[in-house]
Scaffold this active site. Sequence first.
Site, short mmCIF file in Angstrom:
data_model
loop_
_atom_site.label_atom_id
_atom_site.label_comp_id
_atom_site.label_asym_id
_atom_site.label_seq_id
_atom_site.Cartn_x
_atom_site.Cartn_y
_atom_site.Cartn_z
N ALA A 141 39.09 41.41 33.24
CA ALA A 141 39.87 41.81 34.42
C ALA A 141 41.18 41.04 34.45
O ALA A 141 41.19 39.81 34.33
CB ALA A 141 39.08 41.54 35.70
N THR A 143 44.26 39.90 36.65
CA THR A 143 44.71 39.78 38.03
C THR A 143 46.22 40.01 38.07
O THR A 143 47.01 39.09 38.00
CB THR A 143 44.38 38.40 38.64
N ILE A 171 38.20 36.64 32.75
CA ILE A 171 39.32 36.77 33.68
C ILE A 171 40.62 36.40 32.99
O ILE A 171 40.69 35.36 32.32
CB ILE A 171 39.14 35.87 34.92
N LYS A 172 41.63 37.25 33.16
CA LYS A 172 42.99 36.93 32.71
C LYS A 172 43.86 36.79 33.94
O LYS A 172 43.97 37.73 34.75
CB LYS A 172 43.54 38.02 31.79
N THR A 173 44.48 35.63 34.10
CA THR A 173 45.30 35.40 35.27
C THR A 173 46.48 34.52 34.90
O THR A 173 46.64 34.14 33.73
CB THR A 173 44.46 34.75 36.40
#
Length: 260
Positions: A141, A143, A171-173
């Site tokens: 996902a 962000t 998670i990629k943020t």
Amino acid sequence: MNWGMKNRISRIIKPKSGRCVMLAVDHGYFQGPTTGLANLGKTVEPLLPYADALMITRGAIRNWIDPAVDIPIILRVSGGQSILKELSNEIITTNIEDAIRINASAITCSVYVGGEYEKETIDNLSKLVDEGEKYGIPVLAVTAVGKDMARDSRYLGLASRICVEIGAHIIKTYYTEEFEKVVEACGNVPVVIAGGKKLPEMEALQMSHDAISSGAVGVDMGRNIFQSDNPVGMIQAVRAIVHESKSVDEAYEIYEGSKK
């Protein structure tokens, strides 16, 4: 988590170091032929030996990537908008069957927490997680922050945690001050940072180093690599930080030294 899911994640996040260097070249799905990717194949080919995974769309992979290349694919499956319109107005553009045909190691979509189409993008993620769990394909996902959203630890922690709660496996943020709070919000779900807009090489390396020091398992960089004046040297330098725990100065020497 089933065996296939674990196996695919282990292809992306290398078991030896517990870290990864992803190369993002999926920008064309909303930016078109952005600087450095007009001829995607020519740009990407020399970088592949140094990337642990490639984030890309199905159209790009079929047009420019040799099927014989042994690199895990993180398949971008959301889109439907452009830089000319509201960025959060995304749909799922690629079904799970096509991801399987491509032999994707993961699938990915963007989630715009706080965006005009927040609910719709969270719904996209939930559907991908259901499909991914069914077939053993992890979901990354992203962000996404759009044009006007904040990038502080409070917002990124909120956005990242929502993705974790929906069931994302990675998670990629964005990196920010107090990034350890963002990592903590994700619990046991691994976090990688986005490279974002092009920065001076030293700044991009410092960001990579700080993110890893704060608990990220890796980076997913695009423009800070393929728009560099020395893309191969830059990805080698980033890799040295991520996998070998090199200092920023040591990594910068690798970047500079490869120009000779």
